[in-house]
Design a protein around this motif. Structure first.
Motif, mmCIF file in Angstrom:
data_model
loop_
_atom_site.group_PDB
_atom_site.id
_atom_site.type_symbol
_atom_site.label_atom_id
_atom_site.label_comp_id
_atom_site.label_asym_id
_atom_site.label_seq_id
_atom_site.Cartn_x
_atom_site.Cartn_y
_atom_site.Cartn_z
ATOM 1 N N GLN A 79 1.105 -1.280 -0.082
ATOM 2 C CA GLN A 79 0.100 0.132 -0.044
ATOM 3 C C GLN A 79 0.987 1.063 0.025
ATOM 4 O O GLN A 79 0.554 2.341 -0.500
ATOM 5 C CB GLN A 79 -0.963 0.093 1.246
ATOM 6 C CG GLN A 79 -2.019 -1.058 1.105
ATOM 7 C CD GLN A 79 -2.790 -1.030 2.418
ATOM 8 O OE1 GLN A 79 -2.334 -0.109 3.490
ATOM 9 N NE2 GLN A 79 -3.804 -1.638 2.416
ATOM 10 N N GLY A 80 1.976 1.300 0.665
ATOM 11 C CA GLY A 80 2.820 2.219 0.706
ATOM 12 C C GLY A 80 3.969 2.777 -0.149
ATOM 13 O O GLY A 80 4.990 3.001 0.377
ATOM 14 N N TYR A 81 3.877 2.284 -1.349
ATOM 15 C CA TYR A 81 4.868 2.467 -2.500
ATOM 16 C C TYR A 81 5.186 3.772 -2.507
ATOM 17 O O TYR A 81 4.367 4.676 -2.572
ATOM 18 C CB TYR A 81 4.364 1.913 -3.628
ATOM 19 C CG TYR A 81 5.466 2.302 -4.772
ATOM 20 C CD1 TYR A 81 6.649 1.226 -4.769
ATOM 21 C CD2 TYR A 81 5.476 2.968 -5.816
ATOM 22 C CE1 TYR A 81 7.661 1.322 -5.646
ATOM 23 C CE2 TYR A 81 6.223 3.384 -6.579
ATOM 24 C CZ TYR A 81 7.233 2.464 -6.714
ATOM 25 O OH TYR A 81 8.360 2.524 -7.645
ATOM 26 N N GLY A 82 6.645 4.320 -2.184
ATOM 27 C CA GLY A 82 6.924 5.474 -2.314
ATOM 28 C C GLY A 82 7.012 6.158 -1.026
ATOM 29 O O GLY A 82 6.817 7.538 -1.103
ATOM 30 N N TYR A 83 7.010 5.471 0.030
ATOM 31 C CA TYR A 83 7.269 6.124 1.536
ATOM 32 C C TYR A 83 8.784 6.834 1.357
ATOM 33 O O TYR A 83 9.741 6.290 0.717
ATOM 34 C CB TYR A 83 7.523 5.104 2.499
ATOM 35 C CG TYR A 83 5.977 4.488 3.017
ATOM 36 C CD1 TYR A 83 4.972 5.238 2.865
ATOM 37 C CD2 TYR A 83 6.149 3.073 3.573
ATOM 38 C CE1 TYR A 83 3.784 4.798 3.423
ATOM 39 C CE2 TYR A 83 4.734 2.739 3.830
ATOM 40 C CZ TYR A 83 3.784 3.671 3.868
ATOM 41 O OH TYR A 83 2.532 3.023 4.221
ATOM 42 N N PRO A 84 8.853 7.948 1.965
ATOM 43 C CA PRO A 84 10.335 8.752 1.767
ATOM 44 C C PRO A 84 11.418 8.123 2.274
ATOM 45 O O PRO A 84 12.426 7.973 1.457
ATOM 46 C CB PRO A 84 9.646 10.191 2.671
ATOM 47 C CG PRO A 84 8.624 10.110 3.506
ATOM 48 C CD PRO A 84 7.959 8.481 2.812
ATOM 49 N N ASP A 85 11.202 7.252 3.265
ATOM 50 C CA ASP A 85 12.432 6.690 3.854
ATOM 51 C C ASP A 85 12.049 5.324 4.817
ATOM 52 O O ASP A 85 10.909 5.154 5.124
ATOM 53 C CB ASP A 85 13.407 7.511 4.667
ATOM 54 C CG ASP A 85 12.586 8.131 5.728
ATOM 55 O OD1 ASP A 85 11.622 7.820 6.183
ATOM 56 O OD2 ASP A 85 13.368 9.141 6.456
ATOM 57 N N ASP A 86 12.937 4.629 4.983
ATOM 58 C CA ASP A 86 12.613 3.382 6.010
ATOM 59 C C ASP A 86 12.097 3.802 7.358
ATOM 60 O O ASP A 86 11.384 3.159 7.764
ATOM 61 C CB ASP A 86 13.969 2.629 5.982
ATOM 62 C CG ASP A 86 14.447 1.910 4.778
ATOM 63 O OD1 ASP A 86 13.559 1.968 3.743
ATOM 64 O OD2 ASP A 86 15.430 1.261 4.692
ATOM 65 N N GLU A 87 12.624 4.798 7.991
ATOM 66 C CA GLU A 87 12.407 5.199 9.420
ATOM 67 C C GLU A 87 10.782 5.557 9.337
ATOM 68 O O GLU A 87 9.846 5.090 10.160
ATOM 69 C CB GLU A 87 13.063 6.460 9.529
ATOM 70 C CG GLU A 87 12.784 6.935 10.988
ATOM 71 C CD GLU A 87 13.517 8.062 11.567
ATOM 72 O OE1 GLU A 87 13.275 8.834 12.452
ATOM 73 O OE2 GLU A 87 14.553 8.293 10.874
ATOM 74 N N TYR A 88 10.190 6.157 8.254
ATOM 75 C CA TYR A 88 8.753 6.441 7.903
ATOM 76 C C TYR A 88 7.870 5.140 7.988
ATOM 77 O O TYR A 88 6.975 4.906 8.483
ATOM 78 C CB TYR A 88 8.520 7.525 6.848
ATOM 79 C CG TYR A 88 6.821 7.737 6.819
ATOM 80 C CD1 TYR A 88 6.456 8.639 7.566
ATOM 81 C CD2 TYR A 88 6.417 7.095 5.658
ATOM 82 C CE1 TYR A 88 5.166 8.991 7.481
ATOM 83 C CE2 TYR A 88 4.939 7.630 5.594
ATOM 84 C CZ TYR A 88 4.167 8.597 6.598
ATOM 85 O OH TYR A 88 3.073 8.883 6.458
ATOM 86 N N PHE A 89 8.516 4.365 7.212
ATOM 87 C CA PHE A 89 7.934 2.997 7.046
ATOM 88 C C PHE A 89 7.800 2.114 8.288
ATOM 89 O O PHE A 89 6.725 1.759 8.709
ATOM 90 C CB PHE A 89 8.745 1.886 6.001
ATOM 91 C CG PHE A 89 8.231 0.631 5.847
ATOM 92 C CD1 PHE A 89 6.872 0.349 5.125
ATOM 93 C CD2 PHE A 89 9.099 -0.318 6.248
ATOM 94 C CE1 PHE A 89 6.340 -0.993 4.963
ATOM 95 C CE2 PHE A 89 8.313 -1.723 6.180
ATOM 96 C CZ PHE A 89 7.096 -1.835 5.594
ATOM 97 N N PHE A 90 8.574 2.220 9.151
ATOM 98 C CA PHE A 90 8.778 1.463 10.430
ATOM 99 C C PHE A 90 7.846 2.206 11.480
ATOM 100 O O PHE A 90 7.355 1.612 12.173
ATOM 101 C CB PHE A 90 10.218 1.286 11.005
ATOM 102 C CG PHE A 90 11.029 0.343 10.447
ATOM 103 C CD1 PHE A 90 10.688 -0.839 10.351
ATOM 104 C CD2 PHE A 90 12.300 0.967 9.720
ATOM 105 C CE1 PHE A 90 11.362 -1.777 9.873
ATOM 106 C CE2 PHE A 90 12.971 -0.088 9.100
ATOM 107 C CZ PHE A 90 12.496 -1.464 9.051
ATOM 108 N N LEU A 91 7.623 3.731 11.339
ATOM 109 C CA LEU A 91 6.855 4.278 12.064
ATOM 110 C C LEU A 91 5.273 3.845 12.020
ATOM 111 O O LEU A 91 4.554 3.686 12.754
ATOM 112 C CB LEU A 91 6.920 5.782 12.016
ATOM 113 C CG LEU A 91 8.165 6.405 12.726
ATOM 114 C CD1 LEU A 91 8.178 7.929 12.239
ATOM 115 C CD2 LEU A 91 8.184 6.337 14.216
ATOM 116 N N LYS A 92 5.098 3.653 10.617
ATOM 117 C CA LYS A 92 3.680 3.213 9.998
ATOM 118 C C LYS A 92 3.560 1.859 10.581
ATOM 119 O O LYS A 92 2.433 1.574 11.014
ATOM 120 C CB LYS A 92 3.704 3.232 8.521
ATOM 121 C CG LYS A 92 3.726 4.526 7.892
ATOM 122 C CD LYS A 92 2.489 5.243 8.044
ATOM 123 C CE LYS A 92 1.329 4.929 7.109
ATOM 124 N NZ LYS A 92 0.080 5.829 7.469
#
Length: 93
Positions: free
Chosen positions: A60-73
């Motif tokens: 769903q989150g293709y294009g997150y700015p960085d890995d840190e944001y993905f882990f927060l999600k």
């Protein structure tokens, strides 16, 4: 329990039917796992569910700015309550 399974395997061998021989080989390959599951009743369902949520979030989150944001999600997703079969409409009084 192990003796019962071995007896079933021996019966399958004695009959000689190709389907039963296949079943005997299947049980023989997974014998240790069958005994372990019957003894300790451990399942990997929760881990598989978490992996499924991670994969879904990643798709769903293709294009997150960085890995840190993905882990927060991921952390936010893990704290949400889960309702197995939500009702599609709320009934108002």
């Amino acid at each position: 329990m192990a003796e019962d399974i071995i007896e079933i395997m021996d019966t399958c061998k004695a009959v000689g039917n190709p389907h039963l021989l296949w079943f005997e080989r299947l049980i023989d390959k997974h014998f240790e796992g069958i005994i372990a599951h019957a003894t300790y009743d451990i399942s990997a369902a929760k881990i598989e569910g978490i992996n499924n949520k991670i994969k879904t979030l990643r798709r769903q989150g293709y294009g997150y700015p960085d890995d840190e944001y993905f882990f927060l999600k991921l952390f936010v997703m893990s704290r949400r309550s889960y309702e197995r079969n939500p009702k599609s409409h709320k009934i108002c009084d």
